[in-house]
Scaffold this active site. Structure first.
Site, short mmCIF file in Angstrom:
data_model
loop_
_atom_site.label_atom_id
_atom_site.label_comp_id
_atom_site.label_asym_id
_atom_site.label_seq_id
_atom_site.Cartn_x
_atom_site.Cartn_y
_atom_site.Cartn_z
N ILE A 263 0.93 -1.00 -0.02
CA ILE A 263 -0.06 0.16 0.06
C ILE A 263 0.85 1.28 -0.01
O ILE A 263 1.62 1.44 1.15
CB ILE A 263 -0.91 0.02 1.32
CG1 ILE A 263 -1.77 -1.19 1.26
CG2 ILE A 263 -1.91 1.26 1.23
CD1 ILE A 263 -2.94 -1.46 2.40
N PRO A 264 0.99 1.82 -1.21
CA PRO A 264 2.08 2.87 -1.65
C PRO A 264 2.35 4.02 -1.00
O PRO A 264 1.96 5.14 -1.38
CB PRO A 264 2.30 2.91 -2.98
CG PRO A 264 0.66 2.93 -3.14
CD PRO A 264 0.21 1.82 -2.26
N CYS A 265 2.24 4.12 0.31
CA CYS A 265 2.42 5.58 1.38
C CYS A 265 3.62 6.05 1.13
O CYS A 265 3.79 7.59 1.01
CB CYS A 265 2.39 5.20 2.85
SG CYS A 265 3.72 3.98 3.53
N HIS A 266 4.48 5.83 0.37
CA HIS A 266 5.85 6.37 0.00
C HIS A 266 5.66 7.39 -1.13
O HIS A 266 6.38 8.20 -1.42
CB HIS A 266 6.95 5.36 -0.29
CG HIS A 266 6.75 4.40 -1.63
ND1 HIS A 266 6.02 3.52 -1.27
CD2 HIS A 266 7.06 4.47 -2.91
CE1 HIS A 266 5.84 2.60 -2.49
NE2 HIS A 266 6.61 3.44 -3.58
N ARG A 267 4.60 7.23 -1.83
CA ARG A 267 4.06 8.07 -2.90
C ARG A 267 3.51 9.58 -2.41
O ARG A 267 3.00 9.89 -3.28
CB ARG A 267 3.34 7.44 -3.85
CG ARG A 267 3.85 5.88 -4.53
CD ARG A 267 3.22 5.05 -5.55
NE ARG A 267 3.75 3.91 -5.75
CZ ARG A 267 3.08 2.95 -6.30
NH1 ARG A 267 1.90 2.90 -6.56
NH2 ARG A 267 3.83 1.89 -6.84
#
Length: 168
Positions: free
Chosen positions: A134-138
């Site tokens: 779940i791409p929270c780094h984006r």
């Protein structure tokens, strides 16, 4: 029954948590909120189908592929508000970035008097128990700045760079 598995990535060791049906956690070693509310010391090491699927997904991701997340049985155990934020994160395309404010706006679409929920969104993003997948780094600041990342800002930069190098 919950099981955990260690995964060695180019950015350090990752702990995966799941049962026979779902993936509940993906955390970098020493990341903020590591393990969420789970007592990882009491959870045995093991292998389940969701952990195998997550391992394969991470292998593909770190190889520069663009694995899809819609076939992974993720089940973040968070509040309803955080679930809404995490659902939005799952729609951010590989190699793209969005701001906390943009997520705030999506959450309030159609409301007569929307508020700036960027701080609340930041809290939800920071407590994402299923990092990378779940791409929270984006998620970035309104000015494009690489604001905090629970896994560490160096890892956020590396993940974004990996995606930039492998984007269309």
């Amino acid at each position: 029954m919950l099981y955990q598995k260690k995964y060695d990535s180019m950015l350090g060791q990752i702990t995966l948590l799941g049962d026979e049906n779902y993936l509940y956690g993906v955390w970098f070693e020493n990341q903020q909120y590591f393990g969420a509310e789970y007592d990882l010391a009491a959870i045995k090491t093991g292998e389940t189908k969701p952990l195998q699927q997550a391992t394969k997904w991470l292998d593909q991701y770190f190889a520069g592929d663009k694995p899809r997340i819609d076939n992974l049985p993720v089940k973040p155990e968070v509040t309803d508000f955080r679930k809404r934020v995490l659902a939005i994160l799952q729609t951010i395309p590989y190699g793209k970035k969005v701001t906390y404010k943009e997520i705030s706006d999506v959450l309030q679409k159609g409301e007569a008097v929307p508020k700036n929920l960027s701080r609340a969104v930041g809290g939800a993003v920071g407590h994402n128990p299923i990092s990378i997948i779940i791409p929270c780094h984006r998620v970035v600041g309104s000015n494009g700045s690489l604001t905090g990342y629970a896994g560490g800002i160096d890892r956020k930069i590396a993940l974004l760079q990996l995606e930039a190098e492998n984007s269309d």
